[in-house]
Design a protein around this motif. Structure first.
Motif, PDB file in Angstrom:
ATOM      1  N   ASP A 116      30.456 -20.169  47.056  1.00 53.82           N
ATOM      2  CA  ASP A 116      30.350 -20.703  48.166  1.00 53.82           C
ATOM      3  C   ASP A 116      29.531 -19.876  49.061  1.00 53.82           C
ATOM      4  O   ASP A 116      28.867 -20.617  50.194  1.00 53.82           O
ATOM      5  N   ARG A 117      29.078 -18.669  49.268  1.00 55.83           N
ATOM      6  CA  ARG A 117      28.480 -17.813  50.157  1.00 55.83           C
ATOM      7  C   ARG A 117      27.079 -17.624  49.783  1.00 55.83           C
ATOM      8  O   ARG A 117      26.099 -17.929  50.613  1.00 55.83           O
ATOM      9  N   GLN A 138      33.796 -17.316  45.450  1.00 59.46           N
ATOM     10  CA  GLN A 138      33.540 -16.808  46.842  1.00 59.46           C
ATOM     11  C   GLN A 138      31.827 -16.763  46.803  1.00 59.46           C
ATOM     12  O   GLN A 138      31.112 -17.143  47.678  1.00 59.46           O
ATOM     13  N   GLU A 176      36.301 -14.465  42.911  1.00 61.38           N
ATOM     14  CA  GLU A 176      35.071 -13.871  43.190  1.00 61.38           C
ATOM     15  C   GLU A 176      33.867 -14.538  42.969  1.00 61.38           C
ATOM     16  O   GLU A 176      33.055 -14.717  43.669  1.00 61.38           O
TER      17      GLU A 176
END
Length: 136
Positions: free
Chosen positions: A126-127, A123, A120
């Motif tokens: 990256d997001r 992520q 998580e």
């Protein structure tokens, strides 16, 4: 700022997490040697990733003329300290096939918890974080 190397390392870590999940589903005792080797391999990538973030990425964000990124960089670096410690404990415990064979459910439980946190976090980087760095 070019952060492609960080993204590629994330991909390698995501792939390792996926492989650990697959091997675990196939049977932890039967795949203990492969799981232990994969934990060691993934740990090397994680250590390298954290090291270059600490030596290059976060200092560059502090030196850039962007107070928001500097603040976020400090926040992400601070948060990662606990995640890295938690992962390190996990890796030291489960990088041995004998430990995996002796306690497969313990591994499964701990892997689900620790790898979820790591997954998580990457992520979110990256997001949310990396796109901000790329446009700065």
């Amino acid at each position: 700022m070019n952060i492609d190397k960080y993204k590629h390392q994330h991909i390698a870590i995501f792939n390792s997490i996926r492989q650990l999940k697959e091997l675990s589903h196939e049977g932890i005792p039967q795949n203990a040697a492969d799981i232990a080797a994969l934990v060691i391999k993934m740990s090397s990538v994680i250590k390298l990733h954290l090291s270059i973030e600490d030596k290059f990425l976060y200092p560059a964000l502090q030196e850039a003329n962007n107070p928001r990124l500097a603040m976020l960089g400090k926040q992400y670096q601070h948060e990662m300290t606990h995640i890295a410690e938690t992962y390190g404990e996990f890796a030291r415990k489960w990088n041995d096939a004998g430990h995996l064979i002796a306690d497969p459910e313990g591994f499964r439980t701990e892997a689900n918890r620790v790898l979820k946190i790591l997954f998580e976090r990457m992520q979110r980087e990256d997001r949310d974080f990396y796109p901000m760095i790329e446009v700065a």
